[in-house]
Each structure stands twice: as structure tokens, then as C-alpha cells.
Design an enzyme around this catalytic site. Structure first.
Site, short mmCIF file in Angstrom:
data_model
loop_
_atom_site.label_atom_id
_atom_site.label_comp_id
_atom_site.label_asym_id
_atom_site.label_seq_id
_atom_site.Cartn_x
_atom_site.Cartn_y
_atom_site.Cartn_z
CG ASP A 162 42.13 58.68 82.69
OD1 ASP A 162 41.22 58.08 83.28
OD2 ASP A 162 42.28 58.64 81.47
CD GLU A 386 36.56 63.52 77.74
OE1 GLU A 386 37.12 64.20 76.86
OE2 GLU A 386 37.07 62.52 78.24
C1 DGY Z 1 42.23 57.39 77.87
O1 DGY Z 1 42.81 56.77 76.99
O2 DGY Z 1 42.34 58.61 78.02
C2 DGY Z 1 41.26 56.72 78.72
O3 DGY Z 1 40.81 57.52 79.74
C3 DGY Z 1 41.71 55.39 79.19
O4 DGY Z 1 40.59 54.79 79.73
#
Ligand code: DGY
Length: 415
Positions: A162, A386
Site C-alpha cells: 500500500d 501482520e
Molecule cells: C487496507 O485497507 O489497508 C488494505 O490494505 C486494502 O487492501
């Protein structure tokens, strides 16, 4: 410090408790739906103790496939107000409420691994899935290639990394001044220092608005979407998936016309991501042709894609020796390295596993083993987070995380 005395049991329990009946959420609260690449990894974990459930995970993912072959990055199987942006923001009309973008295509690769684990149990399942997996591959080839044959991401969430620095320049060019009011939910579940900034979030939402306005029409978005970056995650995983699809088709005598040519094109595309000045596989803006100048953990997925690189191997050796918990998602020597902020530095166990798969397959067993043992130490000491600080090992983001548990069961925890 070893707080995790029975990580095998803990990992199985995480998968079982994140199971929502046919699909697995990445983690309670932060990610309450089915995510595409998370699911492919989850299936590998389930395969270690319930192979039928592993197949179901992938089959459920493909129930969300659009008629044109696209497989969305999130399937909103049931409403959950704890996540933003939900189905009402995306405005898509696939068979299951969903997002309008994809994620790196891991499903074919993981399905092949699960099939090879038990070919009798898997043959009917993989035969049934094959045309769906092939259609998704063809969709990517139709809509996501740049001029060189590298695969582009059209939203930072599409590459799954992201807030990677790879997108900084492309994101800075997006005008999000009219994005409007919205309420983030992620920072109510986890520490905001571990998450993307508001600057990034405004642009994530703006890009969703642009996609929705275009009715998710890919032809229109080729010109209307300001964000289009060719990246190692999309390119290496697509190339790898194509190789796996070809191998499956050959072994089962299935029709896979065009796959050989696609692989040749993707090999050219993958090589085009070599940034000679930086000496790594880098991302390149498909609009401006500018390099991102990013050394990321995705750069090391070259072997996963079947691409050899002595220079990347030298770099990997250095990273393995210099960081306690490799591989950082952004090189620690780069000016914007941030040990905790998501894809700007932290180590991700599932990326390590994929790097490890590629290394072992291409004859670098010792490096693969080194990476596995370090990942094992990281998880058994700091738990099923995570992601992790690559220097201190401390856990970050969500916890009781599905893909970290799956990585433990399939790879890291297996001596
Ligand atoms: C989030 O919402 O953080 C996700 O990574 C989108 O896929």
C-alpha cells in the site's frame, strides 16, 4: 525470549478462528473480509492439516470472479462497519460485492503447490479451477501491461504494498483536494504509526472514486486513472503464475493456448524492471517512464518468477548479514526507511516465504534456508503479527494474522 511455546498449535488455531466459513479473514477487526492474496497464502496453511479446506479457500475466492475474468482484491461476503472503504464506496456489481481492483495473482501458484501435495485429492479441484485461473491471467495480460510487457498496478492496494515508497512520486501528482470527508477505520484497530498517512489515504480513496466514476471500465481507466506504475510484485507474481498455469496444463492435458507467448512477453517485461543505476529490480511509472528508485522486498521476488540475478543474490547476502530480521520491505539504507510503517521498512513473513520458494527452486538452497530460519526465529519469538520491525523484531500492525500463521505451518516452522 520465547513466548510461543507451541507455535504449530497457535498457528492452526489462528487459521481456524479466522475462518468465516469457506473463506478466511486476514485478522479480526482490521480486515474483516476475504482478501485475494491473503487467501491464497491461507490455503497453503490449511493444506498442512485440512486439504479440503485449502481447496475451498481458493474456490470461494473464484466465486467472486467477474464475467470478464477479473478477480477482485476484496470480497465483501457480509457487511462489516469496522472497515472502510466498504462495498458502498466501491460501487461494483460483480457476483459478490467487491472492490474494483485486483491483487498480485498468487492463487494459481499456491493451487499448484496444494495439488502437488496430494495429486489425487486435488486433481478434480484444480481441473475445475483451471479455466477460472486462466481467465484471470488473461485479464491481467489484457489490461495491466505497460509498453515493455511489465505488469502495472493501478492503485497502491493493487500491488498489495500500500504505502511502499515505490509510489511516492506517482501519488504526489494526484490531486485529492476534492476527496471529501470520510472516516478511516484502520487506525481505530491498530497503532496509527504502523499505518499509511492521511496524505496516502486521501489518494487511495480518490483513486477509488475515479474508478467508480468510470464504472470500473478498464478501457476508460487506461486514460482516466492517473496512477499506473509497473512494479516487481505484479510482474514477478504474474510471470510465476503463468509458468504454474502452463505446468498444470501440460500435466493435465488442458488447453492453455497463448500461455507460452505470454510467458515470453512477461520475461521481457520483468527484465525491463532492472534499474541499472540502482542495481535492483525497481518500479517504473508507466505514465512518466520515471524509475521509482526503490529497493524493496518485492525486488527479491525475481527468483520466484524464475529470473536469475547474481547482483540481487549479492544484495540478498548483504541484507541477510546486516539486518537481524530480513527482508525489510524497504532497504534500511534508503533515506525514507521507516522500521514500523507498513511497507516502508517492516519485514513481512509471507514475502520472505515467496522469496525463499524462488531461491530454493533456483538452486540457492542455503540462502533460502537462512531466510527460513531467521523467519522462524522472528515468528517464534514475536508471534503471528501482520509484519515486524526488521531491526528489533517487534510486532506491528494486526495480530493473530492469517498469513503469518500459514507461513509458519507451510514453511517457516518446518525443519
Ligand atoms: C487496507 O485497507 O489497508 C488494505 O490494505 C486494502 O487492501
Amino acid at each position: 525470549m520465547n513466548q510461543h511455546t507451541n507455535p504449530d498449535r497457535e498457528a492452526r488455531n489462528i487459521l481456524i478462528s479466522n475462518d468465516r466459513g469457506g473463506y478466511t479473514i486476514p485478522t479480526e477487526g482490521l480486515y474483516p473480509y476475504q482478501w485475494n492474496w491473503d487467501s491464497a497464502i491461507a490455503a497453503l496453511g490449511f493444506a498442512q492439516f485440512d486439504i479440503d479446506r485449502a481447496w475451498i479457500e481458493i474456490e470461494t475466492l473464484f466465486t467472486g470472479q467477474w464475467t470478464d475474468g477479473m478477480v477482485p482484491h476484496i470480497l465483501f461476503h457480509q457487511q462489516d462497519d469496522g472497515y472502510f472503504p466498504g462495498p458502498d464506496v466501491w460501487g461494483c456489481d460483480g457476483p459478490i460485492p467487491s472492490s474494483g481492483i485486483i491483487q498480485p495473482p498468487l492463487a494459481a501458484t499456491m493451487a499448484r503447490k496444494i495439488w502437488e501435495q496430494d495429486t489425487d485429492a486435488g486433481e478434480a479441484r484444480i481441473r475445475e479451477l483451471f479455466p477460472q485461473m486462466l481467465a484471470w491471467h488473461q485479464w491481467i495480460m489484457k489490461w495491466r501491461l505497460d509498453d515493455h510487457g511489465a505488469v502495472c498496478t493501478t492503485h497502491p492496494w493493487e500491488a498489495g504494498r500500500d504505502n511502499a515508497p515505490d509510489w511516492d512520486k506517482a501519488m504526489a501528482r494526484i490531486d485529492a483536494s476534492d476527496v471529501g470527508e470520510y472516516q478511516r477505520r484502520d487506525t481505530s484497530h491498530v497503532n496509527s504509526e504502523d499505518r499509511p498517512t492521511k496524505f496516502d489515504y486521501d489518494r487511495y480513496i480518490k483513486l477509488v472514486q475515479i474508478g467508480r466514476q468510470a464504472g470500473w471500465d478498464q478501457q476508460a481507466l487506461l486514460t482516466q486513472n492517473p496512477f499506473r506504475v509497473a512494479d516487481p510484485t505484479m510482474t514477478f507474481t504474474t510471470l510465476r503464475a503463468a509458468r504454474d498455469l502452463l505446468a498444470i496444463s501440460e500435466q493435465l492435458g488442458l488447453d492453455a493456448e497463448g500461455l507460452g507467448a505470454d510467458i515470453a512477453d512477461l520475461e521481457v517485461g520483468a527484465s525491463s524492471l532492472w534499474n541499472e543505476d540502482l542495481g535492483v529490480f525497481d518500479s517504473r511509472d508507466a505514465r512518466t517512464k520515471e524509475w521509482s528508485g526503490s529497493i524493496s522486498n518485492a525486488s527479491y521476488l525475481c527468483w520466484y518468477a524464475g529470473i536469475e540475478s547474481e547482483k540481487m543474490l549479492d544484495r540478498l547476502k548483504a541484507v541477510l548479514a546486516s539486518v537481524p530480521f530480513p527482508v525489510p520491505s524497504y532497504d534500511t539504507s534508503m533515506p525514507n526507511f521507516d522500521a514500523r510503517r507498513y511497507w516502508r521498512g517492516p519485514t513481512w513473513a509471507f514475502m520472505n516465504m515467496m522469496i525463499g520458494f524462488g531461491l530454493a527452486e533456483m538452486g540457492h538452497e542455503q540462502r533460502a534456508e537462512e531466510l527460513r530460519v531467521k523467519t522462524k526465529e522472528l515468528i517464534s519469538t514475536y508471534g503471528f503479527a501482520e509484519y515486524f520491525d526488521p531491526i528489533s523484531g517487534s510486532p506491528a500492525g494486526g495480530n493473530a494474522f492469517t498469513w503469518t500463521a500459514a507461513v509458519w505451518l507451510h514453511w517457516a516452522g518446518r525443519d
